[in-house]
Design an enzyme around this catalytic site. Structure first.
Site, PDB file in Angstrom:
ATOM      1  N   ALA A   1       0.933  -1.166  -0.077  1.00 29.91           N
ATOM      2  CA  ALA A   1      -0.049   0.010  -0.257  1.00 29.91           C
ATOM      3  C   ALA A   1       0.623   1.476  -0.062  1.00 29.91           C
ATOM      4  O   ALA A   1       2.058   1.047   0.231  1.00 29.91           O
ATOM      5  CB  ALA A   1      -1.158  -0.142   1.035  1.00 29.91           C
TER       6      ALA A   1
ATOM      7  N   GLY B   1      -0.726  -5.015   0.662  1.00 34.31           N
ATOM      8  CA  GLY B   1      -1.438  -4.662  -0.192  1.00 34.31           C
ATOM      9  C   GLY B   1      -2.054  -4.906  -1.222  1.00 34.31           C
ATOM     10  O   GLY B   1      -2.687  -5.486  -1.852  1.00 34.31           O
TER      11      GLY B   1
ATOM     12  N   GLU C   1       3.643  -5.537   6.740  1.00 33.33           N
ATOM     13  CA  GLU C   1       3.340  -4.887   7.912  1.00 33.33           C
ATOM     14  C   GLU C   1       3.371  -4.586   9.482  1.00 33.33           C
ATOM     15  O   GLU C   1       3.194  -3.976  10.147  1.00 33.33           O
ATOM     16  CB  GLU C   1       1.289  -4.736   8.092  1.00 33.33           C
ATOM     17  CG  GLU C   1       0.438  -4.292   6.506  1.00 33.33           C
ATOM     18  CD  GLU C   1       0.587  -5.608   5.648  1.00 33.33           C
ATOM     19  OE1 GLU C   1       0.176  -5.256   4.724  1.00 33.33           O
ATOM     20  OE2 GLU C   1       1.187  -6.672   5.979  1.00 33.33           O
TER      21      GLU C   1
END
Length: 259
Positions: free
Chosen positions: A67, A110, A133
């Site tokens: 992301a 993502g 993440e």
């Protein structure tokens, strides 16, 4: 090619629609607007009678390297709740046509979640998958913990999610994440060959099979069996069923029209 979008390219080859992520300068990092473009385009092709299969691919050195962190770094729980960005992701599960991912380079965060939203996954042998993440003090939020666990099982999924390390294409293949490993130079060509085989199958059968298989992933066996049976019966009201069985009896190739 269509250039109506800022962050993706899309076009139709025969009855195969291709959506190509197009931010190569940032390894196709997904910002919110790009995700919206991807999902809107998927929805458009899902309604387009010219399209039977959708292929999702990257551009440049990566499928999608995660992301857009710059976009999220100043967010608060309240701003994220008001934006409700993951509602866009939820719409991918409503796409009824087959979605095939053609993955190269990196599919992280993502980007990996986008891959896991696809029905069939082809990857080049050098691809790396992962959820980094945890290294940023957060966790996957667009379905990563759920979809990876359903594919790999609890213990394996936790290992990758907790470590935040990348898995090789071979590890992803061995763990059932990836359907086929393909040499980098022929990845897109092989994906399109497979897509063209799927595109020749009866569209209603493809759609009802996808619905039944997804039900199997998320529901008790008895519920899945009921849906399978209902969809089986429904296909006997289609022209393609009549054509398919008639062609079999007449020893010729069927001509499926999606009706």
């Amino acid at each position: 090619m269509s250039n109506a979008h800022q962050f993706i390219e899309s076009w139709i080859e025969d009855s195969i629609a291709v959506i190509q992520l197009n931010r190569p300068e940032v390894l196709n990092a997904l910002n919110r607007e790009m995700v919206e473009e991807i999902v809107e385009t998927l929805e458009g092709y899902d309604k387009d009678d010219r399209v039977r299969v959708i292929v999702l691919t990257g551009n440049g050195r990566a499928f999608a390297a995660g992301a857009d962190i710059d976009e999220m770094s100043a967010d608060t729980p309240i701003t994220m709740d008001s934006i409700n960005q993951f509602a866009t992701w939820d719409r991918i599960a409503l796409i009824r046509k087959p979605i095939i991912a053609s993955v190269n380079g990196f599919a992280l965060g993502g980007g990996f979640e986008l891959v896991l939203n696809c029905d069939i996954i082809f990857a080049d042998e050098n691809t790396q998958f992962g959820f980094p993440e945890v290294n940023l003090g957060v966790m996957p939020g667009a379905g990563g913990t759920q979809r990876l666990t359903k594919v790999m099982g609890k213990a394996k999924a936790l290992e990758w999610l907790w470590l935040g390390e990348s898995m090789t294409a071979l590890e992803a293949y061995k763990n059932g994440v990836v359907n086929r490993l393909i040499a980098p130079e022929v990845l897109f060509e092989e994906t399109m060959k497979f897509a063209s085989k799927i595109a020749k199958q009866p569209p209603l059968s493809l759609r009802f099979i996808k619905e039944a298989v997804n039900k199997a992933v998320d529901s008790p066996l008895v519920d899945g069996l009921q849906l399978e049976r209902k969809n089986f019966y429904l296909l006997f009201d289609s022209e393609d069923q009549t054509e398919g069985m008639q062609a079999f009896i007449e020893k010729r190739k069927p001509n499926f029209k999606g009706k």
